[in-house]
Design an enzyme around this catalytic site. Structure first.
Site, PDB file in Angstrom:
ATOM      1  N   HIS A  18      -9.590   2.457   0.038  1.00  0.00           N
ATOM      2  CA  HIS A  18      -9.814   1.222   0.778  1.00  0.00           C
ATOM      3  C   HIS A  18     -11.078   1.298   1.643  1.00  0.00           C
ATOM      4  O   HIS A  18     -11.128   0.745   2.739  1.00  0.00           O
ATOM      5  CB  HIS A  18      -8.593   0.939   1.658  1.00  0.00           C
ATOM      6  N   GLU A  57     -11.505  -2.141  -4.168  1.00  0.00           N
ATOM      7  CA  GLU A  57     -10.308  -1.339  -4.390  1.00  0.00           C
ATOM      8  C   GLU A  57      -9.980  -1.344  -5.884  1.00  0.00           C
ATOM      9  O   GLU A  57      -9.426  -2.306  -6.406  1.00  0.00           O
ATOM     10  CB  GLU A  57      -9.145  -1.893  -3.576  1.00  0.00           C
ATOM     11  N   HIS A  79       0.798  -1.234   0.000  1.00  0.00           N
ATOM     12  CA  HIS A  79       0.000   0.000   0.000  1.00  0.00           C
ATOM     13  C   HIS A  79       0.834   1.289   0.000  1.00  0.00           C
ATOM     14  O   HIS A  79       0.379   2.327   0.469  1.00  0.00           O
ATOM     15  CB  HIS A  79      -0.965   0.020   1.180  1.00  0.00           C
TER      16      HIS A  79
END
Length: 353
Positions: free
Chosen positions: A182, A317, A108
């Site tokens: 997210h 996502e 991420h």
């Protein structure tokens, strides 16, 4: 009558700076609350088939919980969402090493990724919509990424009950870029409940199988004849109860990227809750959507005094394929100075009686 409105409130302090929360309200009473910290959506309130409003996303009511826990509730991920194997990649003949924040892998964007940054925010109210603009400069070398990246996003809440996310970025040297959001949806709007009885439809013929570290194995696999075939829709419980090895691998659920077909006139994915009648349609310019069914959330923290159970929410996502930089045939996530990045994802909220 309700008119488009913006409310700005103090939310906390982060590294000596003020964290603000903006609440955007459209003409139909739909509300979206957003922070400058992480561009986090803290709540998203829509009405059900009875006309009652409830928050259909997972989020905290105070900054301390966001700082203490890292489920990425409502947060922007990047510069690259998802995992990069060993945090390594090659670009234009050069090798790069990113920070490793999940075992040996990069996840991420690294430990201090977009979700942990204070963004510059401006808000513009128009007749039919409210537009929030977020800007942040990611410095050359931060978390190992080459190049200064000028990241920009807009969140638009309009009177069509749509939340539009527009991503933009420019870099001064070649780098990689693949952001996402997210947010965890739970359309029944009940704190402490699960999404198991909700129905998911994804317009996808193929998905990315993964290994024990949740990294793609390099294969693009057909959904045909598998539990991953969501083209006709499935109750989420049917997926989580499957004996499919890929479902078992991630704790009995989904944590997989689906390659989208992008057929004109059809959404890329739909989530529906029979109990409340709430329906969410997603459309995106991205190659894939990573669907995660909150398999590892079980009971480690609370929202409004209620323990967050396993399967408390589901993510959509939208992004380029996970670890694309390390796999042939996975698409291009390279950001070059001569070609700025742009992408749009739309979430549309309706009700079925």
């Amino acid at each position: 009558m309700i008119f488009i409105e913006v409310i700005k409130e103090y939310f906390g302090e982060f590294e000596g700076e003020t964290v603000w929360q903006w609440t955007l309200i459209n003409d139909h009473g739909m509300r979206m609350s957003v922070l400058n910290y992480g561009a986090i959506v803290t709540s998203l309130e829509t009405k059900d088939k009875f006309g009652d409003f409830a928050n259909i996303s997972l989020g905290f009511t105070n900054l301390d919980d966001y700082l203490a826990h890292s489920p990425y509730f409502g947060a922007t991920l990047g510069p690259v969402a998802g995992r990069i194997s060993k945090g390594q990649f090659s670009l234009d003949g050069k090798q790069f090493q990113l920070t490793q924040n999940e075992g040996a892998n990069h996840r991420h964007g690294g430990k201090l990724n977009f979700s942990k940054k204070l963004w510059d925010v401006s808000v513009e109210k128009a007749l039919e919509q409210i537009v929030m603009t977020f800007e942040y400069r990611w410095a050359d070398g931060e978390n190992g990424y080459p190049g200064n990246i000028d990241a920009k996003m807009t969140y638009t809440l309009n009177n069509k009950n749509e939340w539009l996310i527009d991503y933009e970025a420019q870099a001064d040297q070649p780098t990689i870029y693949n952001p996402s959001n997210h947010i965890y949806f739970n359309l029944n709007g009940e704190v402490g409940s699960t999404v198991l009885q909700q129905q998911l439809w994804v317009n996808s013929d193929a998905f990315l199988p993964i290994d024990e570290a949740s990294l793609p194995i390099g294969e693009i696999r057909s959904v045909e004849g598998t539990i991953f075939d969501l083209r006709a829709g499935r109750e989420i419980a049917e997926v989580t109860q499957s004996d499919d090895q890929q479902v078992k691998l991630v704790g009995d659920g989904l944590d997989h990227a689906f390659i989208l077909k992008h057929e004109n006139g059809r959404p890329d994915a739909v989530l529906f809750d029979p109990k409340s009648g709430r329906r969410l349609e997603m459309e995106t310019a991205c190659d894939s959507v990573l669907v995660y069914t909150a398999n590892s959330l079980a009971g480690t923290f609370e929202i409004d005094g209620k323990v967050v159970p396993k399967y408390a929410g589901i993510t959509m996502e939208t992004q380029g394929l996970v670890d694309a930089i390390n796999h042939d045939g996975f698409g291009d996530i390279v950001l070059r100075p001569e070609k700025p990045f742009t992408s749009r994802t739309a979430f549309r909220f309706t009700v079925e009686s």
